[in-house]
Design an enzyme around this catalytic site. Structure first.
Site, mmCIF file in Angstrom:
data_model
loop_
_atom_site.group_PDB
_atom_site.id
_atom_site.type_symbol
_atom_site.label_atom_id
_atom_site.label_comp_id
_atom_site.label_asym_id
_atom_site.label_seq_id
_atom_site.Cartn_x
_atom_site.Cartn_y
_atom_site.Cartn_z
ATOM 1 N N THR A 1 0.860 -1.179 0.000
ATOM 2 C CA THR A 1 0.000 0.000 0.000
ATOM 3 C C THR A 1 0.896 1.228 0.000
ATOM 4 O O THR A 1 1.553 1.531 0.995
ATOM 5 C CB THR A 1 -0.916 -0.001 1.239
ATOM 6 O OG1 THR A 1 -1.709 -1.182 1.236
ATOM 7 C CG2 THR A 1 -1.834 1.222 1.238
ATOM 8 N N LYS B 1 -7.624 0.678 -2.759
ATOM 9 C CA LYS B 1 -7.046 0.327 -1.457
ATOM 10 C C LYS B 1 -7.101 1.508 -0.494
ATOM 11 O O LYS B 1 -7.283 1.335 0.715
ATOM 12 C CB LYS B 1 -5.591 -0.139 -1.634
ATOM 13 C CG LYS B 1 -4.916 -0.616 -0.332
ATOM 14 C CD LYS B 1 -5.604 -1.836 0.274
ATOM 15 C CE LYS B 1 -5.045 -2.226 1.632
ATOM 16 N NZ LYS B 1 -3.661 -2.693 1.608
#
Length: 293
Positions: free
Chosen positions: A99, A175
């Site tokens: 991420t 995300k």
């Protein structure tokens, strides 16, 4: 089905290790590197071999998977003087599963494209237990050509791996939304149980009553259990990860002028925990941060 596609793997942490093993168990030869050489050696076997350097891990690989923690780590792995990019042949594909936010991904895609290397954006969600079972959610984006090569590898790690967009960066955007929800839900679980404690309720009994009702969430059930048992040293997701991720969420929101007041409040809670020296504890420690502000 055994395949000749070779995979270079960088990052064998709490999630990266079991993910790499799932790929190897699916029949893909995996050459894996981690900054902890002993960690890499301990995971070797069954199609996964330990590499002594980034360059060794990626040499000859058609697909290179990066499962490191931060944008700076991805940048270093790819583009430092002894990094992966210099070793990759035209036609290779880098899969970024960390991420890191959409901006860095878009930049790396351009730079790798200049040397004929593709990039697939594939951040993951699901936690350590699901990583070990190949049961992750992976939010995938990239060109059809790159996805045709990498999707079988991703599927070895995931029970759900939807293609969310055609461009690297689209996966990161999804995300970001995911992490906003996760970060706020963990903070809300900690706040709710801290309130129960302050009102003199039995916290575990309160959690047991509420976890099956309309007010529950995955995070209330999962992190709530760790909160009531005090399992803060059983680190499945470190608080430092949510310091990083909520920073990515609020930065992404600012870039499109979208107010995110709940995410901003949760970010401050995680920052408070880090300042208290709790960054390496499990993120359920926010319960204690709220009990002892």
């Amino acid at each position: 089905m055994v395949t000749t596609t070779t995979v270079g793997w960088i990052g064998l942490g709490a999630m990266g290790g079991p993910m790499a093993q799932c790929v190897a168990q699916a029949g893909f030869p995996v050459s894996a590197y981690d900054v902890s050489v002993e960690r890499a050696r301990s995971l070797a076997g069954g199609g996964l071999s330990a590499a002594g350097s980034v360059q060794e891990a990626v040499t000859g690989a058609k697909v290179v998977v990066l499962m490191v923690a931060t944008p700076d780590q991805v940048e270093s792995v790819l583009f430092r003087s002894d990094g992966a990019a210099a070793q990759l042949q035209a036609g290779a594909i880098v899969v970024v599963m960390a991420t890191v936010g959409p901006g860095p991904i878009e930049g790396w895609a351009r730079r790798l494209g200049d040397i004929g290397v593709g990039l697939v954006d594939a951040p993951v969600s699901g936690g350590v237990a699901r990583a070990a079972k190949g049961d992750l959610l992976v939010m995938v984006s990239g060109s059809a050509e790159a996805l045709a090569v990498t999707q079988p590898i991703i599927d070895a790690m995931a029970s759900t791996a939807p293609v969310v967009g055609p461009r690297p960066g689209d996966g990161q955007k999804v995300k970001v939304v995911n992490q906003l929800l996760c970060g706020v839900h963990i903070a809300a679980a900690g706040e709710a149980l801290a309130l129960a404690d302050s009102m003199g309720l039995d916290v575990e009994s309160t959690w047991q009553v509420l976890k099956s009702g309309a007010a529950s969430s995955f995070m209330f059930g999962d992190r709530g259990e760790r909160m009531v048992t005090g399992a803060f040293d059983d680190v499945r997701s470190a608080l430092d990860i949510f310091v990083k991720d909520m920073g990515i969420v609020t930065a992404a929101a600012k870039s499109v002028e979208q107010p995110t007041p709940l995410a901003s409040a949760a970010e401050q809670l995680y920052l408070t925990g880090r300042r208290k020296g709790l960054g390496r504890k499990d993120d359920s420690i926010v319960f204690e941060v709220l009990r002892h502000p």
